[in-house]
Design a protein around this motif. Structure first.
Motif, PDB file in Angstrom:
ATOM      1  N   VAL A  55       0.834  -1.209   0.000  1.00 18.44           N
ATOM      2  CA  VAL A  55       0.000   0.000   0.000  1.00 18.44           C
ATOM      3  C   VAL A  55       0.865   1.253   0.000  1.00 18.44           C
ATOM      4  CG1 VAL A  55      -1.662   1.342   1.349  1.00 18.44           C
ATOM      5  CG2 VAL A  55      -1.973  -1.126   1.086  1.00 18.44           C
ATOM      6  N   ARG A  56       1.933   1.238   0.787  1.00 16.97           N
ATOM      7  CA  ARG A  56       2.817   2.410   0.792  1.00 16.97           C
ATOM      8  C   ARG A  56       3.471   2.614  -0.571  1.00 16.97           C
ATOM      9  NH1 ARG A  56       5.872   2.105   6.714  1.00 16.97           N
ATOM     10  NH2 ARG A  56       4.041   2.715   7.953  1.00 16.97           N
ATOM     11  N   GLY A  57       3.762   1.509  -1.248  1.00 16.46           N
ATOM     12  CA  GLY A  57       4.303   1.609  -2.602  1.00 16.46           C
ATOM     13  C   GLY A  57       3.301   2.225  -3.559  1.00 16.46           C
ATOM     14  N   MET A  58       2.034   1.863  -3.417  1.00 17.78           N
ATOM     15  CA  MET A  58       0.990   2.474  -4.254  1.00 17.78           C
ATOM     16  C   MET A  58       0.887   3.966  -3.977  1.00 17.78           C
ATOM     17  SD  MET A  58      -2.223  -0.127  -4.705  1.00 17.78           S
ATOM     18  CE  MET A  58      -2.675  -0.206  -2.979  1.00 17.78           C
ATOM     19  N   ARG A  60       3.261   5.957  -2.946  1.00 21.04           N
ATOM     20  CA  ARG A  60       4.415   6.643  -3.540  1.00 21.04           C
ATOM     21  C   ARG A  60       4.259   6.773  -5.047  1.00 21.04           C
ATOM     22  NH1 ARG A  60       7.226   3.371   0.209  1.00 21.04           N
ATOM     23  NH2 ARG A  60       7.634   1.834  -1.433  1.00 21.04           N
ATOM     24  N   LEU A  61       3.749   5.708  -5.664  1.00 27.56           N
ATOM     25  CA  LEU A  61       3.635   5.702  -7.119  1.00 27.56           C
ATOM     26  C   LEU A  61       2.560   6.679  -7.598  1.00 27.56           C
ATOM     27  CD1 LEU A  61       4.568   4.321  -9.773  1.00 27.56           C
ATOM     28  CD2 LEU A  61       2.698   2.682  -9.428  1.00 27.56           C
ATOM     29  N   SER A  62       1.437   6.698  -6.911  1.00 24.39           N
ATOM     30  CA  SER A  62       0.304   7.509  -7.361  1.00 24.39           C
ATOM     31  C   SER A  62       0.276   8.901  -6.758  1.00 24.39           C
ATOM     32  CB  SER A  62      -1.014   6.808  -7.008  1.00 24.39           C
ATOM     33  OG  SER A  62      -1.182   6.735  -5.596  1.00 24.39           O
ATOM     34  N   GLU A  63       1.007   9.090  -5.610  1.00 25.05           N
ATOM     35  CA  GLU A  63       0.920  10.352  -4.866  1.00 25.05           C
ATOM     36  C   GLU A  63      -0.534  10.662  -4.527  1.00 25.05           C
ATOM     37  OE1 GLU A  63       3.219  12.352  -3.563  1.00 25.05           O
ATOM     38  OE2 GLU A  63       4.792  10.961  -4.181  1.00 25.05           O
ATOM     39  N   MET A  69      -8.652   6.500  -7.025  1.00 29.64           N
ATOM     40  CA  MET A  69     -10.034   6.035  -7.160  1.00 29.64           C
ATOM     41  C   MET A  69     -11.048   7.003  -6.563  1.00 29.64           C
ATOM     42  SD  MET A  69      -9.783   1.916  -6.601  1.00 29.64           S
ATOM     43  CE  MET A  69      -8.920   1.988  -5.039  1.00 29.64           C
ATOM     44  N   GLY A  70     -10.606   8.149  -6.044  1.00 26.55           N
ATOM     45  CA  GLY A  70     -11.541   9.119  -5.499  1.00 26.55           C
ATOM     46  C   GLY A  70     -12.197   9.938  -6.588  1.00 26.55           C
ATOM     47  N   PRO A  75      -4.164  14.227  -2.223  1.00 26.40           N
ATOM     48  CA  PRO A  75      -2.711  14.315  -2.027  1.00 26.40           C
ATOM     49  C   PRO A  75      -2.255  13.607  -0.762  1.00 26.40           C
ATOM     50  CG  PRO A  75      -3.651  16.463  -2.544  1.00 26.40           C
ATOM     51  CD  PRO A  75      -4.798  15.546  -2.279  1.00 26.40           C
ATOM     52  N   ARG A  76      -1.030  13.098  -0.817  1.00 31.43           N
ATOM     53  CA  ARG A  76      -0.451  12.465   0.365  1.00 31.43           C
ATOM     54  C   ARG A  76      -0.366  13.491   1.494  1.00 31.43           C
ATOM     55  NH1 ARG A  76       4.782   9.027  -0.662  1.00 31.43           N
ATOM     56  NH2 ARG A  76       4.201   8.346   1.431  1.00 31.43           N
TER      57      ARG A  76
END
Length: 335
Positions: A55-58, A60-63, A69-70, A75-76
């Protein structure tokens, strides 16, 4: 903290949802030490650490903290701000009031509606305008509401019902462990129901606790359902694994708690319960949820470790005062 495994279907759903948007999450899974062979096994399970790293990788990848999906980018750091806004509330009622007020300020997030009727509080999640064909966001949001609320008040929130707006999956029994309550599939909206008396509970966590919580996020969301601190709460979390296989012995439980078996029994007696009593509660809840889903007595008897269906029927009548077939008939008539 008691570790818990997570069905690999959670990771596969995320990978498939991303692939539909042209994003390849295979490298993220590899970085989280989730091998391709595990992803291919429909019965496979990941550790909470593997899924947390995934999940943390997702993120980082998507920010994007809702994985894209919202209703718009999230934003992070948004989750952290929301948690800080909630932790300063005096009680759980105020937490849910604030949760409903986030909608206008953060339109990319799903909205929440809270209603109270006849001693039951219901939290509905508004996913209109959001595509969630793999149910990833639905499950994640309901887990967050339930588990973060329990963490805030330092006690287990016993749900009365979970409603999920999609067909019953093959791994429906997993929801017994995720939420500890009957799951009704095919509902109109995602929703949780619980006793309204919980709303009076004060918030017992502070910002220092929150920082530690966020450092482990989302591990705690995935690894545990409640945050009760009594010995019976801790024993219940250990015994929950018995619903997935062999029950731990009294000696195993005592070893995990770093106290003697005699002391475990004595402390549980002081709390008005016992190892057998907690195990019976877990079996009862799993049996009720399974029957509500339409599982047969034979299937439940085998899954829950009874020697034969007749033993399961006797136990169910002892727990509920009725037999399984009568319970299912009453529930069907009440729909």
């Amino acid at each position: 903290m008691t570790s818990r495994t997570v069905p690999v279907t959670f990771v596969r759903a995320a990978i498939e949802a991303a692939a539909a948007r042209g994003v390849d999450l295979a490298p993220v899974a590899a970085d989280a030490d989730i091998p391709a062979a595990l992803l291919a096994d429909s019965r496979g399970r990941c550790t909470s650490r593997q899924v947390t790293d995934f999940v943390r990788g997702m993120w980082r990848l998507s920010e994007d903290e809702l994985f894209g999906m919202g209703r718009g980018p999230v934003p992070r750091g948004t989750f952290r701000l929301l948690c800080y806004a909630l932790i300063s509330a005096p009680d759980l009622a105020t937490v849910f009031t604030r949760l409903t007020e986030f909608g206008p300020a953060l339109p990319a997030l799903p909205g929440f509606a809270v209603t109270t009727t006849d001693g039951t509080t219901r939290v509905d999640v508004d996913l209109s305008g959001i595509e969630d064909p793999y149910h990833l966001l639905t499950d994640f949001l309901l887990m967050f509401v339930h588990r973060f609320s329990g963490w805030l008040i330092g006690m287990r929130i016993a749900l009365r019902l979970v409603e999920l707006p999609y067909p019953q999956p093959n791994y429906a029994a997993e929801y017994d462990l995720i939420f500890g309550a009957p799951a009704r599939f095919g509902a109109e909206y995602p929703a949780l129901e619980f006793p309204s008396s919980v709303l009076n509970q004060p918030i017992v966590r502070d910002e220092r606790d929150l920082e530690a919580y966020l450092q482990h996020s989302p591990a705690d969301l995935l690894a545990r359902r409640d945050y009760g601190t009594t010995l019976s709460d801790r024993v219940r979390r250990i015994l929950e694994h018995g619903l997935q296989g062999d029950w731990p012995s009294a000696a195993d439980i005592a070893t995990q708690l770093a106290i003697s078996p005699q002391h475990v029994r004595r402390l549980l007696r002081d709390e008005g319960t016992s190892l057998v009593g907690i195990k019976e509660e877990l079996l009862r809840d799993a049996a009720i949820a399974g029957l509500a889903r339409g599982e047969t007595v034979h299937a439940l008897s085998s899954r829950l470790g009874f020697s034969e269906p007749s033993a399961f029927r006797r136990a169910f009548k002892r727990w509920t005062g009725t037999n399984p077939s009568a319970y299912q008939a009453e529930r069907s008539a009440g729909r």
